[in-house]
Design an enzyme around this catalytic site. Structure first.
Site, PDB file in Angstrom:
ATOM      1  N   PHE A   1     -65.393 -62.277 112.653  1.00 45.54           N
ATOM      2  CA  PHE A   1     -65.145 -60.904 112.237  1.00 45.54           C
ATOM      3  C   PHE A   1     -66.272 -60.438 111.326  1.00 45.54           C
ATOM      4  O   PHE A   1     -66.572 -61.076 110.316  1.00 45.54           O
ATOM      5  CB  PHE A   1     -63.792 -60.772 111.538  1.00 45.54           C
ATOM      6  CG  PHE A   1     -63.306 -59.362 111.539  1.00 45.54           C
ATOM      7  CD1 PHE A   1     -62.726 -58.811 112.671  1.00 45.54           C
ATOM      8  CD2 PHE A   1     -63.475 -58.556 110.419  1.00 45.54           C
ATOM      9  CE1 PHE A   1     -62.312 -57.483 112.700  1.00 45.54           C
ATOM     10  CE2 PHE A   1     -63.057 -57.227 110.432  1.00 45.54           C
ATOM     11  CZ  PHE A   1     -62.468 -56.701 111.573  1.00 45.54           C
TER      12      PHE A   1
ATOM     13  N   ARG B   1     -67.588 -50.636 104.774  1.00 46.23           N
ATOM     14  CA  ARG B   1     -68.430 -49.869 105.705  1.00 46.23           C
ATOM     15  C   ARG B   1     -69.792 -49.527 105.098  1.00 46.23           C
ATOM     16  O   ARG B   1     -70.771 -49.330 105.802  1.00 46.23           O
ATOM     17  CB  ARG B   1     -67.735 -48.555 106.091  1.00 46.23           C
ATOM     18  CG  ARG B   1     -66.487 -48.731 106.933  1.00 46.23           C
ATOM     19  CD  ARG B   1     -66.078 -47.379 107.506  1.00 46.23           C
ATOM     20  NE  ARG B   1     -64.698 -47.355 107.956  1.00 46.23           N
ATOM     21  CZ  ARG B   1     -64.293 -47.731 109.175  1.00 46.23           C
ATOM     22  NH1 ARG B   1     -65.171 -48.183 110.038  1.00 46.23           N
ATOM     23  NH2 ARG B   1     -63.034 -47.665 109.507  1.00 46.23           N
TER      24      ARG B   1
ATOM     25  N   GLY C   1     -66.381 -46.629 113.174  1.00 41.76           N
ATOM     26  CA  GLY C   1     -67.365 -47.703 112.992  1.00 41.76           C
ATOM     27  C   GLY C   1     -68.809 -47.378 113.316  1.00 41.76           C
ATOM     28  O   GLY C   1     -69.721 -47.988 112.775  1.00 41.76           O
TER      29      GLY C   1
ATOM     30  N   GLU D   1     -71.324 -47.167 120.096  1.00 41.39           N
ATOM     31  CA  GLU D   1     -70.231 -47.997 119.555  1.00 41.39           C
ATOM     32  C   GLU D   1     -70.784 -48.945 118.512  1.00 41.39           C
ATOM     33  O   GLU D   1     -71.944 -49.365 118.609  1.00 41.39           O
ATOM     34  CB  GLU D   1     -69.663 -48.853 120.696  1.00 41.39           C
ATOM     35  CG  GLU D   1     -68.631 -48.159 121.549  1.00 41.39           C
ATOM     36  CD  GLU D   1     -67.238 -48.685 121.250  1.00 41.39           C
ATOM     37  OE1 GLU D   1     -66.872 -48.766 120.055  1.00 41.39           O
ATOM     38  OE2 GLU D   1     -66.534 -49.035 122.201  1.00 41.39           O
ATOM     39  N   ASP D   2     -69.965 -49.334 117.558  1.00 35.56           N
ATOM     40  CA  ASP D   2     -70.374 -50.365 116.607  1.00 35.56           C
ATOM     41  C   ASP D   2     -70.340 -51.749 117.258  1.00 35.56           C
ATOM     42  O   ASP D   2     -71.277 -52.517 117.174  1.00 35.56           O
ATOM     43  CB  ASP D   2     -69.504 -50.320 115.337  1.00 35.56           C
ATOM     44  CG  ASP D   2     -67.994 -50.344 115.621  1.00 35.56           C
ATOM     45  OD1 ASP D   2     -67.583 -50.283 116.799  1.00 35.56           O
ATOM     46  OD2 ASP D   2     -67.227 -50.432 114.643  1.00 35.56           O
TER      47      ASP D   2
ATOM     48  N   ASP E   1     -65.711 -55.586 121.729  1.00 32.26           N
ATOM     49  CA  ASP E   1     -64.981 -56.826 121.506  1.00 32.26           C
ATOM     50  C   ASP E   1     -64.197 -57.153 122.785  1.00 32.26           C
ATOM     51  O   ASP E   1     -64.749 -57.749 123.703  1.00 32.26           O
ATOM     52  CB  ASP E   1     -64.081 -56.575 120.280  1.00 32.26           C
ATOM     53  CG  ASP E   1     -63.341 -57.792 119.786  1.00 32.26           C
ATOM     54  OD1 ASP E   1     -63.891 -58.892 119.849  1.00 32.26           O
ATOM     55  OD2 ASP E   1     -62.184 -57.634 119.332  1.00 32.26           O
TER      56      ASP E   1
HETATM   57  P1  IMP Z   1     -62.358 -53.472 121.587  1.00 29.27           P
HETATM   58  O1  IMP Z   1     -61.583 -52.345 122.185  1.00 29.27           O
HETATM   59  O2  IMP Z   1     -61.527 -54.727 121.456  1.00 29.27           O
HETATM   60  O3  IMP Z   1     -63.671 -53.744 122.286  1.00 29.27           O
HETATM   61  O4  IMP Z   1     -62.619 -53.122 120.080  1.00 29.27           O
HETATM   62  C1  IMP Z   1     -63.560 -52.247 119.664  1.00 29.27           C
HETATM   63  C2  IMP Z   1     -63.297 -51.848 118.236  1.00 29.27           C
HETATM   64  O5  IMP Z   1     -62.671 -52.884 117.476  1.00 29.27           O
HETATM   65  C3  IMP Z   1     -64.627 -51.630 117.539  1.00 29.27           C
HETATM   66  O6  IMP Z   1     -65.102 -50.328 117.749  1.00 29.27           O
HETATM   67  C4  IMP Z   1     -64.283 -51.949 116.103  1.00 29.27           C
HETATM   68  O7  IMP Z   1     -63.781 -50.804 115.447  1.00 29.27           O
HETATM   69  C5  IMP Z   1     -63.199 -52.992 116.171  1.00 29.27           C
HETATM   70  N1  IMP Z   1     -63.759 -54.354 115.959  1.00 29.27           N
HETATM   71  C6  IMP Z   1     -63.858 -55.360 116.859  1.00 29.27           C
HETATM   72  N2  IMP Z   1     -64.424 -56.458 116.327  1.00 29.27           N
HETATM   73  C7  IMP Z   1     -64.699 -56.138 115.042  1.00 29.27           C
HETATM   74  C8  IMP Z   1     -65.335 -56.852 113.953  1.00 29.27           C
HETATM   75  O8  IMP Z   1     -65.770 -58.014 114.052  1.00 29.27           O
HETATM   76  N3  IMP Z   1     -65.437 -56.173 112.777  1.00 29.27           N
HETATM   77  C9  IMP Z   1     -64.984 -54.878 112.615  1.00 29.27           C
HETATM   78  N4  IMP Z   1     -64.416 -54.180 113.599  1.00 29.27           N
HETATM   79  C10 IMP Z   1     -64.266 -54.801 114.805  1.00 29.27           C
HETATM   80 MG    MG Z   2     -62.747 -50.457 113.096  1.00 30.23          MG
END
Ligand code: IMP
Ligand code: MG
Length: 177
Positions: free
Chosen positions: A149, A162, A41, A96-97, A100
């Site tokens: 999302f 992407r 991402g 990071e993108d 979450d």
């Molecule tokens: P975390 O471990 O739950 O913080 O998730 C992080 C990863 O989940 C990010 O690097 C994204 O790849 C993916 N992610 C979380 N929310 C979204 C979203 O709204 N759109 C796309 N990818 C997401």
């Molecule tokens: Mg992803």
């Protein structure tokens, strides 16, 4: 049917990237920096960010996964590829993108701290604080977003979207298509 709705425009993103690059630059003051992108991402954001930062940098990537369904975190972070560069005594900036649940960011922080990095900071374009399941610190945040999302600018839904230059919310029809 799936509909995309503009959430954050190209120009808003570019302004934000400039602001973040300036903050990073001011904090590191010409010190060498290892910039590590979390694939997939972050690749679009990282490539814009490093071109605005005037610092002696190295770039590397790690690949992780936490999603077993398209829009739901599995809660288990897996490392598929680590860095190839030694991180011992280096300043590491993780890009990071989106943060979450924060599980990925927390995992990455531990991964670099265990390898004796001098400092570890996290820079994320997007932050969804209402979804957080950890108390991980995100040092640089582009935009705080609600629990929706998002796709585009590197972020995917099932590996799609992407390439879009801006960020969009993804609205799914009731039939799930
Ligand atoms: P975390 O471990 O739950 O913080 O998730 C992080 C990863 O989940 C990010 O690097 C994204 O790849 C993916 N992610 C979380 N929310 C979204 C979203 O709204 N759109 C796309 N990818 C997401
Ligand atoms: Mg992803």
């Amino acid at each position: 049917m799936t509909t995309l709705k503009l959430a954050i425009s190209e120009s808003q993103i570019q302004e934000c990237v400039e602001r973040l690059a300036q903050q990073v630059q001011a904090d590191y003051q010409d010190q060498p920096l290892l910039v590590v992108g979390a694939l997939n991402g972050s690749f679009v954001f990282l490539s814009d960010l490093i071109r605005q930062m005037h610092l002696p940098i190295q770039v590397d990537f790690i690949r992780l996964s936490s999603y077993d369904e398209a829009t739901k975190s599995s809660g288990v972070v897996r490392l598929h590829h680590g860095v190839r560069t030694s991180v011992v005594d280096k300043n590491v900036l993780v890009v990071e993108d989106i943060v979450d649940t924060g599980l990925t960011a927390q995992f990455i922080r531990g991964y670099f701290e265990d390898q004796s990095a001098a400092t570890v900071r996290i820079c994320s374009l997007l932050d969804k604080p209402v979804r957080r399941l950890t108390s991980v610190t995100v040092d640089y945040v582009g935009f705080e977003v609600p629990d929706q999302f998002l796709v585009g600018y590197g972020l995917d839904y099932n590996q799609r979207y992407r390439e879009l230059p801006a960020l969009y919310t993804l609205e799914m029809g009731t039939d799930g298509s």
